[in-house]
Design a protein around this motif. Structure first.
Motif, PDB file in Angstrom:
ATOM      1  N   GLY A 145       0.804  -1.218   0.000  1.00  0.00           N
ATOM      2  CA  GLY A 145       0.000   0.000   0.000  1.00  0.00           C
ATOM      3  C   GLY A 145       0.835   1.264   0.000  1.00  0.00           C
ATOM      4  O   GLY A 145       0.512   2.239  -0.685  1.00  0.00           O
ATOM      5  N   ARG A 146       1.927   1.262   0.768  1.00  0.00           N
ATOM      6  CA  ARG A 146       2.793   2.451   0.829  1.00  0.00           C
ATOM      7  C   ARG A 146       3.410   2.760  -0.520  1.00  0.00           C
ATOM      8  O   ARG A 146       3.808   3.901  -0.787  1.00  0.00           O
ATOM      9  CB  ARG A 146       3.912   2.238   1.850  1.00  0.00           C
ATOM     10  CG  ARG A 146       3.498   2.439   3.283  1.00  0.00           C
ATOM     11  CD  ARG A 146       4.720   2.620   4.167  1.00  0.00           C
ATOM     12  NE  ARG A 146       5.671   1.538   4.043  1.00  0.00           N
ATOM     13  CZ  ARG A 146       5.649   0.426   4.769  1.00  0.00           C
ATOM     14  NH1 ARG A 146       4.694   0.247   5.653  1.00  0.00           N
ATOM     15  NH2 ARG A 146       6.562  -0.508   4.601  1.00  0.00           N
ATOM     16  N   ASN A 183       9.598   3.269  -3.123  1.00  0.00           N
ATOM     17  CA  ASN A 183      10.206   4.339  -2.321  1.00  0.00           C
ATOM     18  C   ASN A 183      10.735   5.470  -3.205  1.00  0.00           C
ATOM     19  O   ASN A 183      11.868   5.928  -3.057  1.00  0.00           O
ATOM     20  CB  ASN A 183      11.338   3.780  -1.456  1.00  0.00           C
ATOM     21  CG  ASN A 183      10.893   2.626  -0.583  1.00  0.00           C
ATOM     22  OD1 ASN A 183       9.768   2.623  -0.084  1.00  0.00           O
ATOM     23  ND2 ASN A 183      11.745   1.632  -0.410  1.00  0.00           N
ATOM     24  N   SER A 184       9.894   5.918  -4.140  1.00  0.00           N
ATOM     25  CA  SER A 184      10.294   7.002  -5.037  1.00  0.00           C
ATOM     26  C   SER A 184      10.077   8.350  -4.344  1.00  0.00           C
ATOM     27  O   SER A 184       9.091   8.546  -3.631  1.00  0.00           O
ATOM     28  CB  SER A 184       9.489   6.961  -6.333  1.00  0.00           C
ATOM     29  OG  SER A 184       9.830   5.840  -7.108  1.00  0.00           O
ATOM     30  N   VAL A 192       2.218   8.787   1.825  1.00  0.00           N
ATOM     31  CA  VAL A 192       3.566   9.183   1.418  1.00  0.00           C
ATOM     32  C   VAL A 192       3.867  10.581   1.946  1.00  0.00           C
ATOM     33  O   VAL A 192       2.974  11.403   2.089  1.00  0.00           O
ATOM     34  CB  VAL A 192       3.740   9.155  -0.119  1.00  0.00           C
ATOM     35  CG1 VAL A 192       3.783   7.745  -0.626  1.00  0.00           C
ATOM     36  CG2 VAL A 192       2.653   9.950  -0.814  1.00  0.00           C
ATOM     37  N   PRO A 193       5.134  10.861   2.215  1.00  0.00           N
ATOM     38  CA  PRO A 193       5.491  12.153   2.779  1.00  0.00           C
ATOM     39  C   PRO A 193       5.359  13.301   1.774  1.00  0.00           C
ATOM     40  O   PRO A 193       5.657  13.137   0.584  1.00  0.00           O
ATOM     41  CB  PRO A 193       6.966  11.979   3.187  1.00  0.00           C
ATOM     42  CG  PRO A 193       7.224  10.512   3.149  1.00  0.00           C
ATOM     43  CD  PRO A 193       6.279   9.940   2.160  1.00  0.00           C
ATOM     44  N   GLY A 244      12.684   8.168   4.439  1.00  0.00           N
ATOM     45  CA  GLY A 244      13.049   6.770   4.673  1.00  0.00           C
ATOM     46  C   GLY A 244      12.459   6.199   5.940  1.00  0.00           C
ATOM     47  O   GLY A 244      12.477   4.976   6.148  1.00  0.00           O
ATOM     48  N   ASN A 245      11.915   7.052   6.808  1.00  0.00           N
ATOM     49  CA  ASN A 245      11.340   6.579   8.064  1.00  0.00           C
ATOM     50  C   ASN A 245       9.835   6.367   7.977  1.00  0.00           C
ATOM     51  O   ASN A 245       9.215   5.969   8.959  1.00  0.00           O
ATOM     52  CB  ASN A 245      11.650   7.589   9.186  1.00  0.00           C
ATOM     53  CG  ASN A 245      13.143   7.719   9.432  1.00  0.00           C
ATOM     54  OD1 ASN A 245      13.880   6.743   9.333  1.00  0.00           O
ATOM     55  ND2 ASN A 245      13.589   8.931   9.732  1.00  0.00           N
ATOM     56  N   TYR A 246       9.247   6.698   6.832  1.00  0.00           N
ATOM     57  CA  TYR A 246       7.788   6.537   6.700  1.00  0.00           C
ATOM     58  C   TYR A 246       7.446   5.080   6.438  1.00  0.00           C
ATOM     59  O   TYR A 246       8.210   4.361   5.834  1.00  0.00           O
ATOM     60  CB  TYR A 246       7.277   7.416   5.557  1.00  0.00           C
ATOM     61  CG  TYR A 246       6.945   8.832   5.997  1.00  0.00           C
ATOM     62  CD1 TYR A 246       5.625   9.256   6.110  1.00  0.00           C
ATOM     63  CD2 TYR A 246       7.959   9.724   6.300  1.00  0.00           C
ATOM     64  CE1 TYR A 246       5.329  10.558   6.498  1.00  0.00           C
ATOM     65  CE2 TYR A 246       7.665  11.028   6.683  1.00  0.00           C
ATOM     66  CZ  TYR A 246       6.349  11.438   6.786  1.00  0.00           C
ATOM     67  OH  TYR A 246       6.060  12.725   7.174  1.00  0.00           O
TER      68      TYR A 246
END
Length: 812
Positions: free
Chosen positions: A417-418, A545-546, A598-599, A810-812
């Motif tokens: 999902g992330r 992780n883009s 996402v951030p 990177g911490n999400y």
């Protein structure tokens, strides 16, 4: 006693076959060697058959290629003195093959029975040639036709083995035979002596049947990879061989796409308790994978991640299904009667729907037949026409011990999902040895990599960066990343790769990562750039992780943030326009960040590298309430007024500030106060206030006409003409013992910006250079404010702030 199977890649030609000789020669016990056709020959045989049946002359070209392959193999393996009898036999068999193909061509048809007969020549010829080669090298080797040993039914193309009769035959023929027996895999015969085949990959199964019947000590599967991997190494670079597996785990992995092992292979070995060893023909000293009953001695949970491509979902739904017995039976019976294999099943507990996964090539036929079977219910509206979805794949986690550990399903689905991998269906058996999810095929690579990272590479997280803008800030950011890459990976288990870079003219994308030592030359050799083109690159790359990084001051680029967030691409920006545009747009971006998990990080919007926004967020989250904010938020204006003492014209000081990178590319933004207005607006919004840019009072210090300058040169001309104005401002402040500071204030819901005379003793008085300062007056800091102070402008510190936000993603 050993049974060895060599696949098509292991017997692709003379060089590969020669490598098998040393492996076979290592054993002192009787050895049974099962071989496939030369690599690619089975496909050529099928191709020739289909061309012949379509009455297309291309079948002759395929046959010619097959003939060349086998004749060259003989010449490459055997000494010249032994060529004649072997070549004669091979040519005789190829003549028979030609006759069969000619027949198919003349009648314009090929039956399953004929196809099995034709494709059998691949294994028969390779086994015959390899046996002769081993014998020429001094081994006591003989050829044995597998059709005399393995007996099946009449299901041509994928025949079912009569295991009892097959075992009896194998024991009768092979016990007490020569030390090296070479047999063709994949082929068998029915009760009438007709050639049948065991399905693609059936050579593994042939070897397992022989091993099981003879109670071999070990079944060895030799291929071109060093065992079964944690994931497909062609798609996941971090995949690694699995040292040991249980039979059940291996069966699950092979069923779900691990092509190293043909699924039916495991059953005969499992029944006889024979370990299976998967090894690499071309790296024989590598340990490979051992499959046995106690194949998971350390109790590991997830052992591998597999996938099955080319899946279609069929969904049968309708209110008339609830509580009605027999619906599922009718549904599955229709599919079974049409020979459609179901690889995935899920059913809602309400009994309102049944969903199955099948090969997408059979989806249209299956949908038509199911609709026909339920035509009455469909006509009455009790059941809806079958819903058909294609271009899907199954991704599966496999492991014996998964049921003993809580939360694995949750980790799997949250990981997907992330990364914006939408799950269409889920299936999990009670044994919890397999957790399967149906996803879009275009997401497979991203899904496999992100799951592998979660379950096998948790110690290192990879971020894939797409950088827009490589001016002062962007160039320094890339240099900082280059200098810190090794440190972050070693000390913080964070692998940062820049995979895309764009400026206004050119862009470059490298999935493996752009070498940052030469990013400028890579960019110059790139393709034509545009915001749309760069977005398309990011979307189509579909990497886990883009992160999209905006180093520009462009309103156009900021307008793309929503699209990136909706693709689950994190956004990191020093561009203040998005968060200071209309309030609804600001809220939309924050909402998209939450929705897609996402951030959206913009710490550098205020204070460059200073933790202003992060501190404010923490105050709010902890329950504090902001009463007032006073701040010097423009490093460029602070530098200008700290430097301007009347000895140099004000315009020259501004030029120096621009040269050092303290101002925006257009200094009018800084000196007009708009930049500071945007910053205090962002702080106000982060404090929970609903304000627009026009709500902020702007007390301009510029001389008349400066705000109307047509371009930057005209603006500087205005500043030069207004020098007396600036000297007057400076002189008035000096008379009071004060210093000029450009101050932003938020008080009782109202915001303002303007030049102020700061008296000695004030917190702002001694602010030097390009420093920023922010004073937070809150419920917890009512009299003595919380202060943040430090360098607030400059490309280097802004880049470091962006870098910090990147690391934070990177911490999400």
């Amino acid at each position: 006693m050993r049974v060895l199977k060599f696949g098509g890649s292991s017997v692709a030609g003379p060089e590969a076959i020669s490598a098998t000789l040393e492996i076979v020669s290592r054993s002192e016990t009787p050895v049974f060697v099962v071989v496939s056709a030369l690599g690619g020959v089975t496909d050529l045989l099928l191709e020739a058959t289909f061309h012949a049946a379509d009455q297309r002359e291309e079948w002759r070209e395929s046959l010619e290629e097959i003939e060349t392959r086998y004749l060259n193999t003989v010449r490459g393996l055997l000494p010249v003195a032994e060529h004649a009898p072997v070549l004669s036999k091979v040519k005789k068999e190829l003549n028979t093959l030609e006759t069969l193909l000619e027949g198919a061509y003349l009648i314009g048809e090929s039956t399953p029975k004929l196809r099995d007969k034709i494709v059998s020549f691949g294994e028969l010829l390779s086994a015959f040639i390899i046996a002769k080669f081993y014998k020429s090298k001094g081994l006591n080797a003989v050829f044995q036709d597998s059709r005399e040993l393995i007996l099946t039914d009449d299901t041509f193309g994928n025949a079912r083995v009569n295991q009892e009769k097959t075992e009896t035959k194998i024991k009768a023929v092979l016990r007490g035979t020569d030390p090296v027996v070479v047999l063709p895999g994949f082929i068998a015969s029915n009760g009438e002596g007709d050639t049948t085949t065991l399905g693609r990959g059936g050579s593994d199964y042939s070897a397992a049947l022989i091993a099981g019947a003879l109670r071999a000590d070990l079944l060895e599967i030799w291929t071109d990879v060093s065992g079964m991997f944690t994931a497909n190494p062609r798609l996941v670079k971090g995949a690694r061989p699995i040292p040991t597996l249980s039979y059940e785990e291996a069966m699950e992995l092979s069923h779900f796409g691990a092509k190293v092992l043909y699924p039916p292979t495991i059953r005969p070995a499992f029944q006889a308790g024979i370990p299976i060893l998967i090894k690499n023909t071309f790296s024989p000293d590598e340990p490979g994978t051992l499959i046995e009953s106690d194949g998971n001695p350390h109790g590991r949970t997830v052992r591998g991640i597999s996938y099955v491509p080319g899946i279609a979902l069929l969904s049968l739904e309708g209110p008339g299904m609830i509580g009605i017995p027999g619906i599922s039976n009718r549904f599955f019976k229709v599919l079974s009667q049409k020979g459609i294999n179901i690889v995935f099943i899920t059913q809602a507990s309400s009994e309102h729907s049944i969903c199955v996964g099948i090969n997408e090539n059979q989806a249209s036929i299956a949908a038509r037949e199911v609709n026909r079977a339920f035509d009455r219910e469909i006509e009455k509206g009790e059941i809806y026409p079958v819903k058909e979805e294609k271009d899907l794949s199954i991704v599966a986690l496999v492991g014996d011990r998964m049921k003993e550990h809580q939360g694995l399903s949750g980790r799997m689905f949250s990981t997907l999902g992330r990364n914006n991998v939408n799950i269409r269906a889920i299936a999990q058996g009670a044994s919890e040895r397999n957790i399967s999810a149906v996803i879009r095929s275009v997401d497979v690579k991203k899904a496999l990599n992100t799951l592998h990272e979660t379950f096998f590479e948790e110690q290192v997280k990879q971020l894939n960066l797409f950088v827009m803008g490589v001016g002062n800030v962007g160039a320094r950011l890339l240099n900082q990343i280059r200098d810190q890459q090794k440190f972050l990976k070693k000390e913080h288990r964070l692998l940062i790769r820049v995979v895309g870079i764009s400026n206004s003219r050119k862009m470059v994308y490298r999935q493996s990562g752009i070498p940052l030592a030469r990013w400028k030359s890579e960019l110059e050799e790139g393709t034509a750039a545009s915001p749309q083109a760069f977005y398309d690159v990011v979307r189509n790359a579909n990497l886990r992780n883009s992160v999209f990084i905006d180093n520009t001051a462009s309103a156009e680029i900021s307008g793309w943030y929503s699209k990136y967030l909706q693709e689950s691409v994190a956004v990191v920006t020093c561009n203040k326009i998005a968060c200071s545009s209309v309030y609804s747009g600001y809220l939309k971006l924050k909402a998209l960040s939450r929705t897609y998990g996402v951030p959206f990080l913009f710490e550098t919007n205020v204070g460059a590298g200073l933790p202003v926004i992060d501190t404010l967020k923490n105050l709010i989250l902890s329950g504090d309430r902001v009463r007032k904010i006073q701040a010097v938020l423009s490093g460029s204006l602070n530098f200008i007024f700290n430097t301007y003492d009347g000895s140099e014209p004000f315009a020259n000081v501004v030029r120096e500030a621009q040269l050092q990178g303290f101002t925006e590319p257009d200094p009018r933004i800084d000196l007009s106060g708009v930049d500071v207005m945007r910053k205090i607006l962002i702080l106000a919004r982060e404090s929970g206030l609903e304000l627009e840019l026009q709500d902020i009072e702007n007390h301009s210090f510029l001389p008349e006409g400066a705000g109307d300058s047509a371009d930057i040169d005209a603006f500087y001309n205005t500043l030069e003409r207004g020098e007396p104005h600036f000297k007057t401002l400076l002189s008035a402040a000096k008379k009071k013992g004060a210093r000029l500071k450009y101050v932003a204030e938020l008080n009782n819901g109202k915001a303002s910006v303007g030049l102020e005379e700061i008296p000695e003793g004030h917190d702002f008085y001694n602010l030097r250079g390009s420093d920023n300062i922010v004073l937070f007056y809150t419920d917890r800091y009512p009299e003595q404010p919380l202060m943040i102070k430090g360098a607030g402008a400059g490309a280097e510190v802004t880049a470091s702030g962006l870098f910090a936000d990147i690391i934070r993603t990177g911490n999400y």
